[in-house]
Design a protein around this motif. Sequence first.
Motif, mmCIF file in Angstrom:
data_model
loop_
_atom_site.group_PDB
_atom_site.id
_atom_site.type_symbol
_atom_site.label_atom_id
_atom_site.label_comp_id
_atom_site.label_asym_id
_atom_site.label_seq_id
_atom_site.Cartn_x
_atom_site.Cartn_y
_atom_site.Cartn_z
ATOM 1 N N ILE A 1 0.843 -1.197 0.000
ATOM 2 C CA ILE A 1 0.000 0.000 0.000
ATOM 3 C C ILE A 1 0.877 1.244 0.000
ATOM 4 N N SER A 2 1.931 1.231 0.814
ATOM 5 C CA SER A 2 2.824 2.388 0.897
ATOM 6 C C SER A 2 3.449 2.711 -0.454
ATOM 7 N N VAL A 3 3.943 1.676 -1.141
ATOM 8 C CA VAL A 3 4.580 1.879 -2.443
ATOM 9 C C VAL A 3 3.591 2.481 -3.439
ATOM 10 N N PHE A 4 2.359 2.021 -3.403
ATOM 11 C CA PHE A 4 1.344 2.517 -4.335
ATOM 12 C C PHE A 4 0.949 3.956 -4.018
ATOM 13 N N VAL A 5 0.770 4.266 -2.734
ATOM 14 C CA VAL A 5 0.053 5.488 -2.375
ATOM 15 C C VAL A 5 0.921 6.737 -2.409
ATOM 16 N N VAL A 6 2.261 6.617 -2.248
ATOM 17 C CA VAL A 6 3.072 7.837 -2.300
ATOM 18 C C VAL A 6 3.076 8.402 -3.710
ATOM 19 N N ARG A 7 3.229 9.692 -3.818
ATOM 20 C CA ARG A 7 3.157 10.389 -5.105
ATOM 21 C C ARG A 7 4.347 10.056 -6.007
ATOM 22 N N ARG A 8 4.293 10.523 -7.247
ATOM 23 C CA ARG A 8 5.428 10.383 -8.153
ATOM 24 C C ARG A 8 6.665 11.000 -7.509
ATOM 25 N N GLY A 9 7.770 10.261 -7.532
ATOM 26 C CA GLY A 9 8.995 10.745 -6.891
ATOM 27 C C GLY A 9 8.991 10.619 -5.390
ATOM 28 N N GLY A 10 7.954 10.010 -4.841
ATOM 29 C CA GLY A 10 7.833 9.884 -3.390
ATOM 30 C C GLY A 10 8.742 8.818 -2.812
ATOM 31 N N THR A 11 8.756 8.753 -1.473
ATOM 32 C CA THR A 11 9.671 7.870 -0.755
ATOM 33 C C THR A 11 8.931 7.017 0.255
ATOM 34 N N VAL A 12 9.237 5.726 0.270
ATOM 35 C CA VAL A 12 8.803 4.834 1.343
ATOM 36 C C VAL A 12 10.029 4.571 2.205
ATOM 37 N N VAL A 13 9.975 4.963 3.477
ATOM 38 C CA VAL A 13 11.101 4.753 4.376
ATOM 39 C C VAL A 13 10.690 3.723 5.418
ATOM 40 N N THR A 14 11.545 2.724 5.612
ATOM 41 C CA THR A 14 11.183 1.598 6.483
ATOM 42 C C THR A 14 12.315 1.276 7.445
ATOM 43 N N CYS A 15 11.941 0.821 8.640
ATOM 44 C CA CYS A 15 12.941 0.414 9.634
ATOM 45 C C CYS A 15 12.572 -0.911 10.288
ATOM 46 N N GLY A 16 11.516 -1.567 9.811
ATOM 47 C CA GLY A 16 11.117 -2.803 10.473
ATOM 48 C C GLY A 16 9.918 -3.423 9.800
ATOM 49 N N SER A 17 9.508 -4.554 10.342
ATOM 50 C CA SER A 17 8.409 -5.317 9.737
ATOM 51 C C SER A 17 7.682 -6.095 10.819
ATOM 52 N N SER A 18 6.908 -5.394 11.624
ATOM 53 C CA SER A 18 6.282 -6.055 12.774
ATOM 54 C C SER A 18 5.230 -7.085 12.358
ATOM 55 N N ASP B 1 3.684 -4.084 -6.097
ATOM 56 C CA ASP B 1 3.661 -4.051 -7.548
ATOM 57 C C ASP B 1 4.748 -3.095 -8.019
ATOM 58 N N ASN B 2 5.807 -3.649 -8.590
ATOM 59 C CA ASN B 2 6.985 -2.859 -8.937
ATOM 60 C C ASN B 2 6.704 -1.811 -10.016
ATOM 61 N N ARG B 3 5.635 -1.981 -10.797
ATOM 62 C CA ARG B 3 5.318 -0.988 -11.825
ATOM 63 C C ARG B 3 5.094 0.394 -11.221
ATOM 64 N N TYR B 4 4.461 0.409 -10.036
ATOM 65 C CA TYR B 4 4.151 1.690 -9.415
ATOM 66 C C TYR B 4 5.388 2.325 -8.782
ATOM 67 N N LEU B 5 6.433 1.540 -8.629
ATOM 68 C CA LEU B 5 7.700 2.069 -8.114
ATOM 69 C C LEU B 5 8.529 2.648 -9.256
ATOM 70 N N TRP B 6 8.859 1.775 -10.255
ATOM 71 C CA TRP B 6 9.808 2.240 -11.261
ATOM 72 C C TRP B 6 9.192 3.246 -12.239
ATOM 73 N N MET B 7 7.928 3.061 -12.594
ATOM 74 C CA MET B 7 7.340 3.943 -13.600
ATOM 75 C C MET B 7 7.018 5.328 -13.038
ATOM 76 N N ASN B 8 6.995 5.447 -11.723
ATOM 77 C CA ASN B 8 6.727 6.741 -11.084
ATOM 78 C C ASN B 8 7.929 7.281 -10.320
ATOM 79 N N SER B 9 9.101 6.682 -10.580
ATOM 80 C CA SER B 9 10.374 7.180 -10.017
ATOM 81 C C SER B 9 10.325 7.328 -8.502
ATOM 82 N N LYS B 10 9.660 6.372 -7.839
ATOM 83 C CA LYS B 10 9.627 6.372 -6.379
ATOM 84 C C LYS B 10 10.875 5.678 -5.847
#
Length: 441
Positions: free
Chosen positions: A320-337, A345-354
């Motif tokens: 959800i995080s990868v999808f919802v941030v805007r073009r050029g946006g950042t998902v920052v993570t420090c854990g996985s509770s 879905d990697n398309r929403y990462l690479w095609m939107n330069s996130k």
Amino acid sequence: MDSLAEAVLNDASAEEIEREPVPDAYVAAHLNATDTGMFQGVEDKDVRKSLQVGRVAMPELAPDEVLIAVMASSINYNTVWSATFEPLPTFQFLKRYGKVGGFAARHDRPYQVVGSDASGVVVRTGAGVNRWRTGDHVLVSCIQTDDHEPATHADSMLSEGQRAWGYETNFGGLAHYAVAKASQLIRKPAHLTWEESGSSMLTASTSYRMLIGDKGARIKLGDIVLIWGATGGLGAFAVQMVRNAGGIPVGVVGSEAKAGAARALGCEVVINRAEIGLEGPATPEETIERAKRLGKIIRRETGEDPHVAFDYVGQATFGISVFVVRRGGTVVTCGSSTGYQHQYDNRYLWMNSKRILGCHAANLHEQAECGRLFALGRLAPVLSTVYSLEEVGEAARLVQQNRHTGKVGVLCLAPEEGLGVTDPRLRERIGAAQLNPLRNL
């Protein structure tokens, strides 16, 4: 209680403290290596069964270390991991560290004293310590590093020798005494109590690195930041940092009670995860639908998509995080509770330069900068409840079951709450309600 601890509690001078002998053993919350298989095949891995409180041997002090009389500590999720022996028993870390030899060999014991936060008083210093003195009031950074390693001097979090204190090492903070490297120490904010300061540094400094530091997202004025678990130990500090930076915190919480806590922290937009339908596992298609629902709510409330997603929840939220941030946006993570295996879905990462950015704890400079913000009154502790050391199992169980908000503190040598304040004027100026926004909710 031993005479050294009594001297500290009686506010003895440094000279008087040094005259008292260091005890041969001390009370600590610890795990036993013989228990590592106790939860095999068990669905409910109840940490109250594995966490023990009792006496352990006092280790010898290395030249670059200090011995601290611990006044207070807190429960972090790594203590839950340790106490469930997952994703692997932390005794494996101790054995590997012990093979380094020298003073490192002390860490490989049939028990592990856990805990990665502490506030207290320095009672002994190693022969190589020159920055700290007996009697100093300190906080302990959660990270030990090898300062002989070149990478440490660029960013200690890139060092192969960095270890999480009280998780990947022994002699942690949930105890009457703790052993730490002198390079872990930070001056305690004078207006905070032992339990307030002893419950803050690990999560606050991690949030600082993720959002503010030059290794993180580097948020700026006007940034919209999605914060998963906005009333957890990490999220509650993230909300404050986004507000202080002039950003717009959008918090996701799990109940209406926690929604009130998020608003008390200053969260401008609060979303109950039930609005997203975030219950149970999801197919890739369902993840996208959940993300679309969340994005619609955020745009309705702010007019825009978020610049940054602050995600330590992991498996349940990462796609959800990868999808919802805007073009050029950042998902920052420090854990996985909720699980380490993330699907998106990697398309929403690479095609939107996130971009996806990993952060682990914080280096000493970042921790010191975070400590400065506390000392200035710009950050407030997020304690919601405090337990005694004897009740550490119940405290950890609360965190294990996610029934807490903010941070769960643990009194170690401090006999009661409210002690340790040496600047009452600043405390009065800031105000008790501002210092403890979660205590009365």
